[in-house]
Design a protein around this motif. Sequence first.
Motif, PDB file in Angstrom:
ATOM      1  N   TRP A   1     -19.861   0.148   4.469  1.00 33.03           N
ATOM      2  CA  TRP A   1     -19.217  -1.118   4.833  1.00 33.03           C
ATOM      3  C   TRP A   1     -20.028  -1.852   5.893  1.00 33.03           C
ATOM      4  O   TRP A   1     -20.311  -3.046   5.761  1.00 33.03           O
ATOM      5  N   LEU A   2     -20.395  -1.125   6.951  1.00 31.66           N
ATOM      6  CA  LEU A   2     -21.001  -1.785   8.112  1.00 31.66           C
ATOM      7  C   LEU A   2     -22.452  -2.184   7.889  1.00 31.66           C
ATOM      8  O   LEU A   2     -23.011  -2.950   8.681  1.00 31.66           O
TER       9      LEU A   2
ATOM     10  N   THR B   1     -15.650  -5.412   8.198  1.00 31.78           N
ATOM     11  CA  THR B   1     -14.792  -4.770   9.196  1.00 31.78           C
ATOM     12  C   THR B   1     -13.375  -4.608   8.667  1.00 31.78           C
ATOM     13  O   THR B   1     -12.744  -3.561   8.861  1.00 31.78           O
ATOM     14  N   ARG B   2     -12.850  -5.633   7.999  1.00 30.19           N
ATOM     15  CA  ARG B   2     -11.510  -5.514   7.427  1.00 30.19           C
ATOM     16  C   ARG B   2     -11.452  -4.378   6.405  1.00 30.19           C
ATOM     17  O   ARG B   2     -10.499  -3.582   6.384  1.00 30.19           O
ATOM     18  N   ALA B   3     -12.472  -4.288   5.568  1.00 26.23           N
ATOM     19  CA  ALA B   3     -12.494  -3.223   4.559  1.00 26.23           C
ATOM     20  C   ALA B   3     -12.590  -1.857   5.213  1.00 26.23           C
ATOM     21  O   ALA B   3     -11.928  -0.899   4.780  1.00 26.23           O
ATOM     22  N   GLN B   4     -13.401  -1.750   6.248  1.00 23.43           N
ATOM     23  CA  GLN B   4     -13.539  -0.477   6.948  1.00 23.43           C
ATOM     24  C   GLN B   4     -12.218  -0.056   7.577  1.00 23.43           C
ATOM     25  O   GLN B   4     -11.831   1.115   7.515  1.00 23.43           O
ATOM     26  N   LEU B   5     -11.501  -0.987   8.172  1.00 21.55           N
ATOM     27  CA  LEU B   5     -10.226  -0.662   8.816  1.00 21.55           C
ATOM     28  C   LEU B   5      -9.168  -0.253   7.796  1.00 21.55           C
ATOM     29  O   LEU B   5      -8.294   0.567   8.088  1.00 21.55           O
ATOM     30  N   ARG B   6      -9.248  -0.814   6.582  1.00 20.15           N
ATOM     31  CA  ARG B   6      -8.280  -0.450   5.543  1.00 20.15           C
ATOM     32  C   ARG B   6      -8.573   0.926   4.951  1.00 20.15           C
ATOM     33  O   ARG B   6      -7.690   1.551   4.370  1.00 20.15           O
ATOM     34  N   ASP B   7      -9.812   1.373   5.068  1.00 19.66           N
ATOM     35  CA  ASP B   7     -10.222   2.652   4.483  1.00 19.66           C
ATOM     36  C   ASP B   7      -9.913   3.775   5.470  1.00 19.66           C
ATOM     37  O   ASP B   7     -10.601   3.926   6.483  1.00 19.66           O
ATOM     38  N   ALA B   8      -8.893   4.559   5.174  1.00 19.38           N
ATOM     39  CA  ALA B   8      -8.449   5.607   6.105  1.00 19.38           C
ATOM     40  C   ALA B   8      -9.508   6.680   6.314  1.00 19.38           C
ATOM     41  O   ALA B   8      -9.478   7.404   7.312  1.00 19.38           O
ATOM     42  N   ARG B   9     -10.469   6.794   5.395  1.00 14.79           N
ATOM     43  CA  ARG B   9     -11.494   7.831   5.520  1.00 14.79           C
ATOM     44  C   ARG B   9     -12.656   7.398   6.412  1.00 14.79           C
ATOM     45  O   ARG B   9     -13.537   8.197   6.714  1.00 14.79           O
ATOM     46  N   SER B  10     -12.679   6.125   6.812  1.00 20.68           N
ATOM     47  CA  SER B  10     -13.795   5.606   7.609  1.00 20.68           C
ATOM     48  C   SER B  10     -13.616   5.937   9.081  1.00 20.68           C
ATOM     49  O   SER B  10     -12.534   5.738   9.646  1.00 20.68           O
TER      50      SER B  10
ATOM     51  N   GLY C   1     -14.731  -2.059 -10.215  1.00 21.60           N
ATOM     52  CA  GLY C   1     -14.900  -2.148  -8.776  1.00 21.60           C
ATOM     53  C   GLY C   1     -14.115  -3.292  -8.166  1.00 21.60           C
ATOM     54  O   GLY C   1     -13.547  -4.136  -8.864  1.00 21.60           O
ATOM     55  N   ALA C   2     -14.101  -3.305  -6.831  1.00 23.29           N
ATOM     56  CA  ALA C   2     -13.356  -4.314  -6.074  1.00 23.29           C
ATOM     57  C   ALA C   2     -14.336  -5.200  -5.320  1.00 23.29           C
ATOM     58  O   ALA C   2     -15.223  -4.700  -4.611  1.00 23.29           O
ATOM     59  N   VAL C   3     -14.182  -6.509  -5.463  1.00 24.66           N
ATOM     60  CA  VAL C   3     -15.080  -7.450  -4.795  1.00 24.66           C
ATOM     61  C   VAL C   3     -14.735  -7.521  -3.309  1.00 24.66           C
ATOM     62  O   VAL C   3     -13.581  -7.758  -2.943  1.00 24.66           O
ATOM     63  N   LEU C   4     -15.732  -7.313  -2.468  1.00 21.67           N
ATOM     64  CA  LEU C   4     -15.565  -7.438  -1.019  1.00 21.67           C
ATOM     65  C   LEU C   4     -15.872  -8.845  -0.550  1.00 21.67           C
ATOM     66  O   LEU C   4     -15.190  -9.397   0.315  1.00 21.67           O
TER      67      LEU C   4
END
Length: 345
Positions: free
Chosen positions: A37-38, A82-91, A299-302
């Motif tokens: 993500w980052l 950053t939003r995607a990273q925060l939503r990903d509990a494994r990050s 897949g999901a578009v970021l």
Amino acid sequence: MKALWRILCLLCVVMLTQAVAAPLAPLEHRRGLEQTWLSVPEWYRVHSPTEFAAYLSHDGKPSDFPWLGHVGQLWGSYAAATRAQLRDARSAPNAGYHLTNLATAGGTSVEYSLRAGYELTAGRLAELTRGVAPTAEETLAARVAQDYADFIRTRPWYEFDFFAQLAAVWRDTGAWGPDLLRKWERKYALTTEYLAKGLCAQLVRLVAPASASSDKPTTAIVVDRWLDRIDGAWPEMQRLRSYQTGGQLLLVPRHAAFSIISTAIARSGANFVEIAGNGPEAPILLSVLAGQDWKPRKGAVLLRQPVLTQPRVTQVVFSVPISALAESLRDLDTQGLRLEHLHDY
């Protein structure tokens, strides 16, 4: 006694499950999945100079380049990642990576704002005095921009030799020639740019953390079969271990080379099982240059952002699980689309 036996059995099951799920990559080659993500805003700092180099190669005017548009896209990519990273509990939080991104994005914003201010005033006035052909300084600037874009695909920006380019401005372009006002204005602009960047690069080299320089240039991957039809010669690729299932634990190069070799792996018919210790369900990001309305089949578009100097081209960043990565790369091949970057961990 029965209760104790049940507890012991439960512990054994838990330990066995953890052992099965444990990453196959050696410990020193494991990296957190938050890095996929980052790395999106980090790699925008590669895509932007690449776009600028292509723009100059077609005699584009620096005063018309969308400097501030690129600043907006840089921060937009950081916000989306950053939003995607925060939503990903494994990050993991990875504050160090965030600080690096903030510092880089902040520095780029200052640089591009200053360049926009200069090019839209003094630069544009000098452009009006230029004839049809570019000056020697403009030709040199286009070459250096391309060299820099190629360099930062594999090496940190601060290792680029800006002082050598500064010397070339005064050694190779001459003091006299057509369009004298534009010629000397470009000398001033390039001298200021390369000198400032060279000094900043020296400073960064002094204060850069030791971990950055010791970061391993390879990624450990697990594929489901031996790559007997892989295209190209990759002396960096090493086989560390073979499994009875036919899977292979390999070391392959990182960064830009990872995108190329991963495509070759997918074309060979192999599939990815693990990358840098992240298993088949972990997400990994791909950046693709496509048409305005293109969507990935899986897949999901970021993020979707137009290439500002090529209005009909859009950068699409999307995630797929590692287990679907090879299939997605083969699908891009089928559609004739260009993989811009595969965001390794």
